[in-house]
Design an enzyme around this catalytic site. Sequence first.
Site, PDB file in Angstrom:
ATOM      1  N   ASN A  50       0.869  -1.169   0.000  1.00 38.36           N
ATOM      2  CA  ASN A  50       0.000   0.000   0.000  1.00 38.36           C
ATOM      3  C   ASN A  50       0.911   1.225   0.000  1.00 38.36           C
ATOM      4  O   ASN A  50       1.714   1.385   0.917  1.00 38.36           O
ATOM      5  CB  ASN A  50      -0.903  -0.019   1.240  1.00 38.36           C
ATOM      6  CG  ASN A  50      -1.977   1.036   1.182  1.00 38.36           C
ATOM      7  OD1 ASN A  50      -1.729   2.156   0.753  1.00 38.36           O
ATOM      8  ND2 ASN A  50      -3.161   0.690   1.622  1.00 38.36           N
ATOM      9  N   HIS A 120      -9.708  -6.415  -2.515  1.00 39.09           N
ATOM     10  CA  HIS A 120      -8.357  -6.660  -2.029  1.00 39.09           C
ATOM     11  C   HIS A 120      -8.397  -6.762  -0.513  1.00 39.09           C
ATOM     12  O   HIS A 120      -9.257  -6.187   0.137  1.00 39.09           O
ATOM     13  CB  HIS A 120      -7.398  -5.549  -2.479  1.00 39.09           C
ATOM     14  CG  HIS A 120      -7.893  -4.169  -2.176  1.00 39.09           C
ATOM     15  ND1 HIS A 120      -8.884  -3.547  -2.910  1.00 39.09           N
ATOM     16  CD2 HIS A 120      -7.535  -3.289  -1.217  1.00 39.09           C
ATOM     17  CE1 HIS A 120      -9.121  -2.342  -2.418  1.00 39.09           C
ATOM     18  NE2 HIS A 120      -8.306  -2.163  -1.380  1.00 39.09           N
ATOM     19  N   HIS A 122      -6.384  -6.205   3.037  1.00 39.23           N
ATOM     20  CA  HIS A 122      -5.303  -5.457   3.680  1.00 39.23           C
ATOM     21  C   HIS A 122      -4.716  -6.295   4.802  1.00 39.23           C
ATOM     22  O   HIS A 122      -5.446  -6.930   5.563  1.00 39.23           O
ATOM     23  CB  HIS A 122      -5.838  -4.159   4.297  1.00 39.23           C
ATOM     24  CG  HIS A 122      -6.300  -3.160   3.300  1.00 39.23           C
ATOM     25  ND1 HIS A 122      -5.496  -2.136   2.868  1.00 39.23           N
ATOM     26  CD2 HIS A 122      -7.478  -3.029   2.651  1.00 39.23           C
ATOM     27  CE1 HIS A 122      -6.176  -1.402   1.995  1.00 39.23           C
ATOM     28  NE2 HIS A 122      -7.376  -1.927   1.847  1.00 39.23           N
TER      29      HIS A 122
END
Length: 158
Positions: A50, A120, A122
């Site tokens: 990220n 997605h 995390h």
Amino acid sequence: MKTLWAPWRMAYILSEKKPEDCVFCNAFRERKDEENYVLFRSKHCFVIMNIYPYNPGHIMVVPNRHIDHIKLLNEQERADIFQVMQTFCNILETAFKPNGFNIGMNIGSTAGAGIADHIHFHIVPRWNGDTNFISTVCDTKVISESLRQTYNKIKELI
């Protein structure tokens, strides 16, 4: 209730986005892994850093297929994604020695997904006291190493 502040994400939120662009599909297709901070590719998913992290080591596990809901994952994709998530928790434990992890996903923009069209997961390493006076008083988060340093540290362990 505690709040995790991430004001540095505003640069992404306010950036111009084209409807046909998907940052994940572009990173998957381009194969410029180091430039795009892609750490790993498997049969059904890939791992990418990220670039607006909540903490050092904040990564995302992304299905290769462009889908917008978890219910669209097939059995092979689910198994691969969760295997990769488990592997990367182990890698992050070795690299950063966190006290724990936040693992999750936001499905849809209303739920907080910044990239709602491509799901997605995390994985965010957490440490006791990883929020402090500077985040509380100054509304600022200190990330203690560069993205490149974090990328290299994780890459060495893969």
